[in-house]
Design a protein around this motif. Structure first.
Motif, PDB file in Angstrom:
ATOM      1  N   LYS A  37     -11.779   1.143  -6.943  1.00  0.00           N
ATOM      2  CA  LYS A  37     -10.392   1.340  -6.552  1.00  0.00           C
ATOM      3  C   LYS A  37      -9.576   0.185  -7.126  1.00  0.00           C
ATOM      4  O   LYS A  37     -10.024  -0.961  -7.120  1.00  0.00           O
ATOM      5  CB  LYS A  37     -10.263   1.368  -5.031  1.00  0.00           C
ATOM      6  N   MET A  38      -8.399   0.491  -7.613  1.00  0.00           N
ATOM      7  CA  MET A  38      -7.544  -0.561  -8.178  1.00  0.00           C
ATOM      8  C   MET A  38      -7.213  -1.617  -7.135  1.00  0.00           C
ATOM      9  O   MET A  38      -7.122  -2.794  -7.469  1.00  0.00           O
ATOM     10  CB  MET A  38      -6.241   0.038  -8.731  1.00  0.00           C
ATOM     11  N   LYS A  39      -7.070  -1.210  -5.884  1.00  0.00           N
ATOM     12  CA  LYS A  39      -6.723  -2.181  -4.841  1.00  0.00           C
ATOM     13  C   LYS A  39      -7.857  -3.166  -4.568  1.00  0.00           C
ATOM     14  O   LYS A  39      -7.635  -4.214  -3.977  1.00  0.00           O
ATOM     15  CB  LYS A  39      -6.308  -1.474  -3.558  1.00  0.00           C
ATOM     16  N   ASP A  40      -9.083  -2.854  -5.016  1.00  0.00           N
ATOM     17  CA  ASP A  40     -10.214  -3.760  -4.834  1.00  0.00           C
ATOM     18  C   ASP A  40     -10.329  -4.789  -5.950  1.00  0.00           C
ATOM     19  O   ASP A  40     -11.238  -5.616  -5.944  1.00  0.00           O
ATOM     20  CB  ASP A  40     -11.528  -2.969  -4.737  1.00  0.00           C
ATOM     21  N   GLY A  41      -9.415  -4.722  -6.893  1.00  0.00           N
ATOM     22  CA  GLY A  41      -9.415  -5.675  -8.004  1.00  0.00           C
ATOM     23  C   GLY A  41      -8.085  -6.384  -8.109  1.00  0.00           C
ATOM     24  O   GLY A  41      -7.155  -6.135  -7.345  1.00  0.00           O
ATOM     25  N   ILE A  42      -8.015  -7.271  -9.061  1.00  0.00           N
ATOM     26  CA  ILE A  42      -6.796  -8.039  -9.296  1.00  0.00           C
ATOM     27  C   ILE A  42      -5.811  -7.179 -10.083  1.00  0.00           C
ATOM     28  O   ILE A  42      -6.186  -6.585 -11.087  1.00  0.00           O
ATOM     29  CB  ILE A  42      -7.124  -9.307 -10.107  1.00  0.00           C
ATOM     30  N   PRO A  43      -4.552  -7.108  -9.661  1.00  0.00           N
ATOM     31  CA  PRO A  43      -3.566  -6.339 -10.422  1.00  0.00           C
ATOM     32  C   PRO A  43      -3.329  -6.953 -11.804  1.00  0.00           C
ATOM     33  O   PRO A  43      -3.427  -8.174 -11.982  1.00  0.00           O
ATOM     34  CB  PRO A  43      -2.294  -6.428  -9.584  1.00  0.00           C
ATOM     35  N   LYS A  44      -3.008  -6.112 -12.744  1.00  0.00           N
ATOM     36  CA  LYS A  44      -2.772  -6.562 -14.115  1.00  0.00           C
ATOM     37  C   LYS A  44      -1.693  -7.652 -14.171  1.00  0.00           C
ATOM     38  O   LYS A  44      -1.791  -8.588 -14.959  1.00  0.00           O
ATOM     39  CB  LYS A  44      -2.359  -5.364 -14.973  1.00  0.00           C
ATOM     40  N   GLU A  45      -0.694  -7.517 -13.333  1.00  0.00           N
ATOM     41  CA  GLU A  45       0.417  -8.470 -13.334  1.00  0.00           C
ATOM     42  C   GLU A  45      -0.016  -9.882 -12.936  1.00  0.00           C
ATOM     43  O   GLU A  45       0.638 -10.857 -13.266  1.00  0.00           O
ATOM     44  CB  GLU A  45       1.525  -7.999 -12.385  1.00  0.00           C
ATOM     45  N   GLU A  46      -1.126  -9.997 -12.204  1.00  0.00           N
ATOM     46  CA  GLU A  46      -1.583 -11.302 -11.726  1.00  0.00           C
ATOM     47  C   GLU A  46      -2.703 -11.915 -12.556  1.00  0.00           C
ATOM     48  O   GLU A  46      -3.135 -13.030 -12.284  1.00  0.00           O
ATOM     49  CB  GLU A  46      -2.058 -11.173 -10.275  1.00  0.00           C
ATOM     50  N   VAL A  47      -3.162 -11.206 -13.549  1.00  0.00           N
ATOM     51  CA  VAL A  47      -4.317 -11.664 -14.327  1.00  0.00           C
ATOM     52  C   VAL A  47      -4.049 -13.008 -14.998  1.00  0.00           C
ATOM     53  O   VAL A  47      -4.919 -13.875 -15.046  1.00  0.00           O
ATOM     54  CB  VAL A  47      -4.742 -10.600 -15.361  1.00  0.00           C
TER      55      VAL A  47
END
Length: 157
Positions: A91-101
């Motif tokens: 799930k995308m919510k279980d990872g770091i958002p692209k904007e915060e990488v």
């Protein structure tokens, strides 16, 4: 006489352009086919209702990475290996958002130009890949783990 010379030059230019386009399309068709097959596998296996983004990653192994939503409107990321099997779904919510990488980019070299940020997979670990040029104009590939932003690997060339 001048008209024939100009006409001949234009026709030769058109033929050369047509050949370049033809060669490019022929060279890219296997890549497009792999991406289409990877999307089909992700849609069926992960039951994606819609596909928002698709990327091809070629590292140690080749993957098609599909981002989409399922029937419950959950945003998912599906990593499909070149053998047409799903190797990982998150799930995308279980990872770091692209904007915060970029917040997880820790390097002694100053990024001069960020080229791209995309999903990747190495050693069965979902990753974010940051491509950038440093102050020495060296090309850098910096990998952080998708789940927590922990440093994974850096390649400089």
């Amino acid at each position: 006489m001048k008209k024939w010379v100009i006409f001949s030059i234009i026709m030769i230019a058109i033929i050369i352009l047509w050949q370049f386009i033809s060669i490019y399309q022929t060279a890219m068709s296997p890549v497009k086919d792999e991406i289409e097959k990877g999307v089909a596998v992700a849609q069926k296996g992960a039951e994606l209702q819609s596909v928002e983004e698709v990327a091809a990653y070629n590292g140690t192994n080749s993957y098609v990475i599909v981002q989409g939503t399922d029937s419950e409107k959950e945003e998912l990321v599906v990593w499909v290996k070149e053998s047409k099997e799903i190797v990982h779904t998150m799930k995308m919510k279980d990872g770091i958002p692209k904007e915060e990488v970029l917040n997880y980019l820790q390097t002694d070299r100053e990024p001069k130009e960020i080229i791209s940020i995309s999903l990747a997979m190495e050693k069965n670990t979902p990753l974010w890949e940051i491509k950038f040029k440093d102050s020495n104009d060296q090309y850098n590939l910096y990998y952080v783990k998708f789940e927590n932003g922990e440093y994974f690997q850096r390649i400089i060339f």
